[in-house]
Design a protein around this motif. Structure first.
Motif, short mmCIF file in Angstrom:
data_model
loop_
_atom_site.label_atom_id
_atom_site.label_comp_id
_atom_site.label_asym_id
_atom_site.label_seq_id
_atom_site.Cartn_x
_atom_site.Cartn_y
_atom_site.Cartn_z
N ASP A 1 50.58 41.77 39.78
CA ASP A 1 49.78 42.17 38.62
C ASP A 1 49.76 41.09 37.56
O ASP A 1 50.72 40.32 37.42
N HIS B 1 52.82 43.51 46.16
CA HIS B 1 52.79 44.91 46.56
C HIS B 1 51.41 45.29 47.08
O HIS B 1 50.40 44.71 46.66
N HIS C 1 48.83 42.09 46.22
CA HIS C 1 48.68 41.40 44.94
C HIS C 1 49.95 41.46 44.09
O HIS C 1 50.85 42.26 44.36
FE LIG Z 1 49.64 46.32 41.10
#
Ligand SMILES: [Fe+2]
Length: 190
Positions: A95, A139, A93
């Protein structure tokens, strides 16, 4: 404009004394909130203000590492991963919260659990961290290596520029970013 660069390993995040003080804050991680989806116990700096002091101490290192003179701490999260059924996991994902600049630090662990950023694996040991761009770089982690006997504790320190919505509108604006409410609904509530 944020200039995205390759992740960097920080080999010694805190002084021995600060590291020891930070370690003392988390002697009983299983008393913290449990998040079943990730198999982890968490606490953020809004419930544990001591964490903010460590984010403040890290600000200069963050400014040097990311090449920004003005970045500021947004929020910090402690996370202890442990369990077997299901084993901890972290899907691929980017953020959406105020994570322009992310410093993921290993606090303690029985065995490492590599962190992947943009297809590169990073192995961290206690008091080491990976600096990367949480909103811009993918990540994730692969399978938890030793479920049943392993635990890994991380602290996620996040920073952003002073003109980020986190500072100009406030942390609650995340609901608008996540499309949980409209800008108008958010304004009416705040
Ligand atoms: Fe994250």
């Amino acid at each position: 404009m944020v200039k995205v660069a390759s992740p960097k390993v920080i080999t010694k995040v805190f002084s021995e004394d600060d590291y020891a003080a930070l370690r003392l804050l988390f002697q009983n991680p299983k008393s913290l909130e449990y998040q079943e989806g990730f198999s982890r116990y968490v606490v953020a700096d809004n419930s544990l203000p001591e964490l903010q002091k460590f984010a403040d101490k890290l600000t200069n290192i963050a400014r040097e590492t990311f090449g920004s003179k003005e970045l500021l701490p947004t929020y910090t999260l402690f996370s202890h991963y442990e369990g077997e059924n299901p084993a901890p996991s972290l899907y691929k994902h980017k953020d959406d919260n105020a994570c322009t600049y992310t410093i993921d630090m290993c606090l303690y662990q029985t065995d490492p659990w590599d962190l992947y950023v943009e297809d590169e694996a990073y192995t961290l040991y206690p008091n080491q961290a990976l600096a990367y761009f949480g909103n811009d770089q993918m990540h994730w982690r692969e399978k938890f290596p030793k479920p049943g006997s392993q635990y890994v504790a991380m602290i996620f320190f996040h920073f952003a520029e002073p003109d980020h919505w986190f500072f100009t509108k406030g942390p609650s604006y995340l609901s608008v970013i996540r499309k949980e409410m409209t800008e108008e609904e958010w304004k009416a509530r705040s």
